[in-house]
Design a protein around this motif. Structure first.
Motif, PDB file in Angstrom:
ATOM      1  N   LEU A   1       0.829  -1.205   0.000  1.00  0.00           N
ATOM      2  CA  LEU A   1       0.000   0.000   0.000  1.00  0.00           C
ATOM      3  C   LEU A   1       0.870   1.264   0.000  1.00  0.00           C
ATOM      4  N   THR A   2       1.879   1.295   0.840  1.00  0.00           N
ATOM      5  CA  THR A   2       2.767   2.456   0.904  1.00  0.00           C
ATOM      6  C   THR A   2       3.508   2.645  -0.414  1.00  0.00           C
ATOM      7  N   SER A   3       3.973   1.559  -0.983  1.00  0.00           N
ATOM      8  CA  SER A   3       4.674   1.644  -2.259  1.00  0.00           C
ATOM      9  C   SER A   3       3.746   2.128  -3.370  1.00  0.00           C
ATOM     10  N   ALA A   4       2.523   1.644  -3.396  1.00  0.00           N
ATOM     11  CA  ALA A   4       1.572   2.050  -4.436  1.00  0.00           C
ATOM     12  C   ALA A   4       1.222   3.532  -4.319  1.00  0.00           C
ATOM     13  N   VAL A   5       0.942   3.991  -3.112  1.00  0.00           N
ATOM     14  CA  VAL A   5       0.569   5.397  -2.912  1.00  0.00           C
ATOM     15  C   VAL A   5       1.718   6.320  -3.304  1.00  0.00           C
ATOM     16  N   ASN A   6       2.941   5.984  -2.887  1.00  0.00           N
ATOM     17  CA  ASN A   6       4.082   6.824  -3.231  1.00  0.00           C
ATOM     18  C   ASN A   6       4.447   6.708  -4.707  1.00  0.00           C
ATOM     19  N   GLY A   7       4.248   5.549  -5.284  1.00  0.00           N
ATOM     20  CA  GLY A   7       4.475   5.393  -6.717  1.00  0.00           C
ATOM     21  C   GLY A   7       3.498   6.226  -7.530  1.00  0.00           C
ATOM     22  N   LEU A   8       2.240   6.252  -7.110  1.00  0.00           N
ATOM     23  CA  LEU A   8       1.247   7.087  -7.798  1.00  0.00           C
ATOM     24  C   LEU A   8       1.558   8.569  -7.634  1.00  0.00           C
ATOM     25  N   ALA A   9       2.012   8.959  -6.456  1.00  0.00           N
ATOM     26  CA  ALA A   9       2.401  10.355  -6.238  1.00  0.00           C
ATOM     27  C   ALA A   9       3.592  10.716  -7.121  1.00  0.00           C
ATOM     28  N   ALA A  10       4.536   9.791  -7.266  1.00  0.00           N
ATOM     29  CA  ALA A  10       5.679  10.036  -8.143  1.00  0.00           C
ATOM     30  C   ALA A  10       5.225  10.207  -9.586  1.00  0.00           C
ATOM     31  N   MET A  11       4.304   9.361 -10.023  1.00  0.00           N
ATOM     32  CA  MET A  11       3.786   9.475 -11.394  1.00  0.00           C
ATOM     33  C   MET A  11       3.082  10.807 -11.599  1.00  0.00           C
ATOM     34  N   ALA A  12       2.341  11.255 -10.604  1.00  0.00           N
ATOM     35  CA  ALA A  12       1.660  12.546 -10.713  1.00  0.00           C
ATOM     36  C   ALA A  12       2.683  13.664 -10.883  1.00  0.00           C
ATOM     37  N   ASN A  13       3.789  13.578 -10.184  1.00  0.00           N
ATOM     38  CA  ASN A  13       4.851  14.573 -10.349  1.00  0.00           C
ATOM     39  C   ASN A  13       5.471  14.487 -11.736  1.00  0.00           C
ATOM     40  N   PHE A  14       5.701  13.275 -12.218  1.00  0.00           N
ATOM     41  CA  PHE A  14       6.348  13.092 -13.518  1.00  0.00           C
ATOM     42  C   PHE A  14       5.492  13.596 -14.678  1.00  0.00           C
ATOM     43  N   ILE A  15       4.186  13.346 -14.617  1.00  0.00           N
ATOM     44  CA  ILE A  15       3.332  13.724 -15.749  1.00  0.00           C
ATOM     45  C   ILE A  15       2.835  15.157 -15.661  1.00  0.00           C
ATOM     46  N   GLY A  16       3.137  15.829 -14.562  1.00  0.00           N
ATOM     47  CA  GLY A  16       2.723  17.218 -14.419  1.00  0.00           C
ATOM     48  C   GLY A  16       1.258  17.384 -14.079  1.00  0.00           C
ATOM     49  N   HIS A  17       0.735  16.488 -13.263  1.00  0.00           N
ATOM     50  CA  HIS A  17      -0.659  16.582 -12.822  1.00  0.00           C
ATOM     51  C   HIS A  17      -0.881  17.894 -12.073  1.00  0.00           C
ATOM     52  N   GLU A  18      -2.086  18.372 -12.078  1.00  0.00           N
ATOM     53  CA  GLU A  18      -2.390  19.678 -11.492  1.00  0.00           C
ATOM     54  C   GLU A  18      -2.205  19.705  -9.971  1.00  0.00           C
ATOM     55  N   TYR A  19      -2.486  18.615  -9.265  1.00  0.00           N
ATOM     56  CA  TYR A  19      -2.387  18.630  -7.806  1.00  0.00           C
ATOM     57  C   TYR A  19      -0.962  18.917  -7.318  1.00  0.00           C
ATOM     58  N   PRO A  20       0.059  18.194  -7.811  1.00  0.00           N
ATOM     59  CA  PRO A  20       1.414  18.541  -7.345  1.00  0.00           C
ATOM     60  C   PRO A  20       1.814  19.968  -7.733  1.00  0.00           C
ATOM     61  N   LYS A  21       1.362  20.429  -8.879  1.00  0.00           N
ATOM     62  CA  LYS A  21       1.666  21.806  -9.284  1.00  0.00           C
ATOM     63  C   LYS A  21       1.038  22.809  -8.320  1.00  0.00           C
ATOM     64  N   SER A  22      -0.218  22.569  -7.963  1.00  0.00           N
ATOM     65  CA  SER A  22      -0.891  23.497  -7.051  1.00  0.00           C
ATOM     66  C   SER A  22      -0.250  23.466  -5.665  1.00  0.00           C
ATOM     67  N   GLN A  23       0.174  22.290  -5.229  1.00  0.00           N
ATOM     68  CA  GLN A  23       0.862  22.194  -3.944  1.00  0.00           C
ATOM     69  C   GLN A  23       2.202  22.927  -3.988  1.00  0.00           C
ATOM     70  N   ALA A  24       2.921  22.786  -5.087  1.00  0.00           N
ATOM     71  CA  ALA A  24       4.203  23.479  -5.225  1.00  0.00           C
ATOM     72  C   ALA A  24       4.002  24.990  -5.166  1.00  0.00           C
ATOM     73  N   ASP A  25       2.970  25.461  -5.849  1.00  0.00           N
ATOM     74  CA  ASP A  25       2.695  26.895  -5.833  1.00  0.00           C
ATOM     75  C   ASP A  25       2.313  27.360  -4.427  1.00  0.00           C
ATOM     76  N   LYS A  26       1.464  26.582  -3.771  1.00  0.00           N
ATOM     77  CA  LYS A  26       1.013  26.946  -2.429  1.00  0.00           C
ATOM     78  C   LYS A  26       2.173  26.966  -1.430  1.00  0.00           C
ATOM     79  N   LEU A  27       3.100  26.029  -1.581  1.00  0.00           N
ATOM     80  CA  LEU A  27       4.219  25.911  -0.660  1.00  0.00           C
ATOM     81  C   LEU A  27       5.441  26.715  -1.108  1.00  0.00           C
ATOM     82  N   ARG A  28       5.282  27.429  -2.208  1.00  0.00           N
ATOM     83  CA  ARG A  28       6.362  28.242  -2.777  1.00  0.00           C
ATOM     84  C   ARG A  28       7.611  27.418  -3.057  1.00  0.00           C
ATOM     85  N   VAL A  29       7.385  26.251  -3.656  1.00  0.00           N
ATOM     86  CA  VAL A  29       8.461  25.382  -4.102  1.00  0.00           C
ATOM     87  C   VAL A  29       8.517  25.516  -5.627  1.00  0.00           C
ATOM     88  N   PRO A  30       9.698  25.720  -6.205  1.00  0.00           N
ATOM     89  CA  PRO A  30       9.772  25.855  -7.662  1.00  0.00           C
ATOM     90  C   PRO A  30       9.210  24.623  -8.384  1.00  0.00           C
TER      91      PRO A  30
END
Length: 118
Positions: free
Chosen positions: A11-40
């Protein structure tokens, strides 16, 4: 105990793997979090690579137990860093973070217990 270890690690591997994929494909959620947290946004792929390495390391722990334990510990540190990023910008909506943090904590705990290190 093996069933608990298996479920938590997968379960932990799947959740983190999906989060990694979201970062790789440029999904909107990681982008919005980066903007909110002021991370480039340029950090999204390297952060995704860390998540992917952690997810793969957890799975590799089935063959090399020390590697899985180390991957779980590194994911815990990764999410402690994410907590610092949230607190730095005074973002106290930590619900999603707590889920992502508790999974590697659980993986680390069951890994230590299952392999007799604790």
């Amino acid at each position: 105990m093996f069933a608990t270890y298996l479920v938590v690690i997968i379960l932990t591997s799947a959740v983190n793997g999906l989060a990694a994929m979201a970062n790789f494909i440029g999904h909107e959620y990681p982008k919005s979090q980066a903007d909110k947290l002021r991370v480039p946004r340029s950090w999204m792929r390297p952060l995704g690579a860390l998540l992917a390495a952690g997810a793969l390391g957890l799975l590799a722990g089935f063959a090399v137990p020390a590697l899985g334990t180390l991957a779980a510990a590194c994911l815990v540190l990764y999410f402690l860093g994410a907590l610092c990023a949230h607190l730095r910008v005074r973002d106290y909506q930590l619900g999603p973070w707590s889920v992502f943090f508790c999974l590697p904590v659980a993986a680390l705990a069951v890994s230590l217990v299952y392999h007799g290190a604790w």
